[in-house]
Write a protein that holds these residues in place. Structure first.
Motif, PDB file in Angstrom:
ATOM      1  N   PHE A   1       0.816  -1.207   0.000  1.00  0.00           N
ATOM      2  CA  PHE A   1       0.000   0.000   0.000  1.00  0.00           C
ATOM      3  C   PHE A   1       0.855   1.264   0.000  1.00  0.00           C
TER       4      PHE A   1
ATOM      5  N   ARG B   1       1.994   1.531  -3.707  1.00  0.00           N
ATOM      6  CA  ARG B   1       0.864   2.065  -4.465  1.00  0.00           C
ATOM      7  C   ARG B   1       0.720   3.571  -4.255  1.00  0.00           C
TER       8      ARG B   1
ATOM      9  N   ASN C   1       0.930   6.567  -7.010  1.00  0.00           N
ATOM     10  CA  ASN C   1      -0.175   7.520  -7.159  1.00  0.00           C
ATOM     11  C   ASN C   1       0.311   8.958  -7.022  1.00  0.00           C
TER      12      ASN C   1
ATOM     13  N   ASN D   1       1.061  -7.465  -6.210  1.00  0.00           N
ATOM     14  CA  ASN D   1      -0.206  -6.882  -5.793  1.00  0.00           C
ATOM     15  C   ASN D   1      -0.915  -6.209  -6.969  1.00  0.00           C
ATOM     16  N   MET D   2      -2.161  -6.590  -7.207  1.00  0.00           N
ATOM     17  CA  MET D   2      -2.900  -6.074  -8.362  1.00  0.00           C
ATOM     18  C   MET D   2      -3.059  -4.556  -8.316  1.00  0.00           C
ATOM     19  N   THR D   3      -3.395  -3.998  -7.151  1.00  0.00           N
ATOM     20  CA  THR D   3      -3.628  -2.551  -7.066  1.00  0.00           C
ATOM     21  C   THR D   3      -2.346  -1.761  -7.304  1.00  0.00           C
TER      22      THR D   3
ATOM     23  N   ARG E   1       0.058  -2.783  -9.397  1.00  0.00           N
ATOM     24  CA  ARG E   1       0.230  -2.835 -10.859  1.00  0.00           C
ATOM     25  C   ARG E   1      -0.653  -1.798 -11.540  1.00  0.00           C
ATOM     26  N   GLN E   2      -1.893  -1.691 -11.086  1.00  0.00           N
ATOM     27  CA  GLN E   2      -2.826  -0.734 -11.689  1.00  0.00           C
ATOM     28  C   GLN E   2      -2.362   0.706 -11.481  1.00  0.00           C
ATOM     29  N   SER E   3      -1.868   1.012 -10.293  1.00  0.00           N
ATOM     30  CA  SER E   3      -1.383   2.367 -10.008  1.00  0.00           C
ATOM     31  C   SER E   3      -0.146   2.685 -10.838  1.00  0.00           C
TER      32      SER E   3
ATOM     33  N   ARG F   1      -1.257   3.464 -14.452  1.00  0.00           N
ATOM     34  CA  ARG F   1      -1.843   4.806 -14.562  1.00  0.00           C
ATOM     35  C   ARG F   1      -0.771   5.887 -14.462  1.00  0.00           C
TER      36      ARG F   1
ATOM     37  N   ALA G   1      -3.386  -4.451 -16.614  1.00  0.00           N
ATOM     38  CA  ALA G   1      -3.273  -3.193 -15.873  1.00  0.00           C
ATOM     39  C   ALA G   1      -3.033  -2.022 -16.821  1.00  0.00           C
TER      40      ALA G   1
ATOM     41  N   GLU H   1      -6.282  -1.235 -18.898  1.00  0.00           N
ATOM     42  CA  GLU H   1      -7.285  -0.537 -18.087  1.00  0.00           C
ATOM     43  C   GLU H   1      -6.937   0.947 -17.972  1.00  0.00           C
TER      44      GLU H   1
END
Length: 294
Positions: free
Chosen positions: A48, A51, A55, A79-81, A83-85, A88, A124, A127
Motif C-alpha cells: 500500500f 501504491r 499515485n 499486488n494487483m492494485t 500494478r494498476q497504479s 496509470r 493493468a 485498463e
C-alpha cells in the motif's frame, strides 16, 4: 518547498501507514525537489506504500518522466492494485511512459518468457489506457498495435477501442513503426492501419491526404517484410483500404503473387480482387495462382 521537505523527512518512518500518508500528501502538495525521495518508496516493503508512491508520482504528469523506468518495475508487482497504479502513473508520464511500457511489455525478453507473468501487466496497462482520450493514447499506439496479436480477447477489444480514438497524427506515428525490430509490432501496425483507414476510404470521391499517402506507402513497404505473417497482414490491409487510396500499390501487390508461401499469395489474390479493373493488367499471374490453389 518547505512543506515538501518536512513531509519527505517522514518517508522513513517505522509505521507504514505514516509512510503511505506522507506519499499521498506529497502528491497533493507537490513533491518538488523531493521527487527522488518519493520514488524510493516504490520499493517499500508494504504494497500500500508502493501504491501510494506511484499515485503521488502520477501527479507529476510529464514532469515525472525520469522515473518511468522505476515505475515500470511495479508492473510485475505481486499486488494487483500496485500494478494498476503503476500503469496509470506511466500513462500520465506521456511519451516517456510509453517508451518504458513498450520496453517492458514488448521488447524485454524476460517479460516475454511466460504468458502467465505478462497477463497481469498487460491488463493493468490496458485498463489505464482505456481511461484516456486521443492525446493520451497516441504515444502508446505502437504498444496497442502489439496488443492486437494478444491471445486474450479483452486485450484485443481494448486495443481496438483505444486505437479507434487515434487521429491521423497517431496513425502516422503507427506507420513510422512499420519497420520496427519487433515482428509483433510490425504485424500489429499492418492490421491496425488497414482497419483504421478502411472506413475512411470507402468514398470513391474522397482523395487521400498527404499523411494518408505516407501511411499507405508504409503498408506497401511491408509487402517486402522478412516475416511472412507481416507480409500477409500488409496484403490484408491494402485490400481493406482498397481503391482509390491504395491504387498506386496494385503493382506492388501483384508482385507478391510470386510468393512461394500460399498463406501470403492467397491474401494477395483476395486484396487484388478489391481493386476491380485496375487488377486486369495482372490477369495472367492471377490466373496462374488461382489454378495452383485449385
Amino acid at each position: 518547498a518547505p512543506a515538501a521537505a518536512t513531509l519527505a523527512g517522514l518517508l522513513g518512518d517505522d509505521d507504514p501507514t505514516v509512510r503511505e500518508a506522507v506519499c499521498l500528501a506529497l502528491g497533493k502538495v507537490g513533491c518538488g525537489d523531493q521527487a527522488g525521495a518519493l520514488a524510493k518508496k516504490l520499493q517499500d516493503g508494504e504494497p500500500f506504500v508502493r501504491r501510494a508512491a506511484a499515485n503521488a508520482l502520477q501527479e507529476l504528469g510529464t514532469d515525472g518522466a525520469s522515473f518511468a523506468g522505476e515505475v515500470s518495475e511495479l508492473l510485475s508487482d505481486s499486488n494487483m492494485t500496485v500494478r494498476q497504479s503503476a500503469a496509470r502513473c506511466l500513462v500520465a508520464f506521456g511519451g516517456a511512459g510509453a517508451k518504458a511500457l513498450v520496453k517492458r511489455l514488448v521488447e524485454d525478453p524476460e517479460d516475454r518468457a511466460t504468458e502467465v507473468q505478462r497477463e497481469p501487466m498487460e491488463r493493468a496497462v490496458m485498463e489505464a489506457l482505456q481511461e484516456g482520450g486521443a492525446s493520451v493514447i497516441e504515444p502508446y499506439a505502437e504498444l496497442l498495435a502489439a496488443f492486437l496479436a494478444s491471445t486474450q480477447p479483452e486485450l484485443r477489444q481494448g486495443a481496438w477501442a483505444c486505437l479507434a480514438k487515434v487521429g491521423q497524427s497517431g496513425q502516422l506515428q503507427l506507420a513510422s513503426r512499420a519497420g520496427d525490430t519487433s515482428t509483433l509490432i510490425r504485424q500489429g501496425v499492418a492490421e491496425a492501419l488497414g482497419r483504421l483507414l478502411a472506413p475512411v476510404t470507402k468514398n470513391p470521391k474522397m482523395k487521400p491526404s498527404a499523411t494518408q499517402v505516407k501511411i499507405v506507402g508504409a503498408l506497401a513497404e511491408q509487402l517486402l517484410d522478412t516475416s511472412d505473417v507481416v507480409r500477409q497482414k500488409a496484403c490484408e490491409a491494402l485490400g481493406r483500404i482498397g481503391s482509390p487510396f491504395a491504387d498506386a500499390h496494385v503493382a506492388d501487390l501483384a508482385n507478391r503473387l510470386e510468393e512461394s508461401d500460399i498463406r501470403v499469395y492467397r491474401h494477395c489474390l483476395d486484396a487484388l480482387g478489391c481493386f476491380g479493373e485496375l487488377s486486369n493488367s495482372f490477369a495472367r499471374p492471377i490466373a496462374v495462382r488461382l489454378e495452383a490453389i485449385e
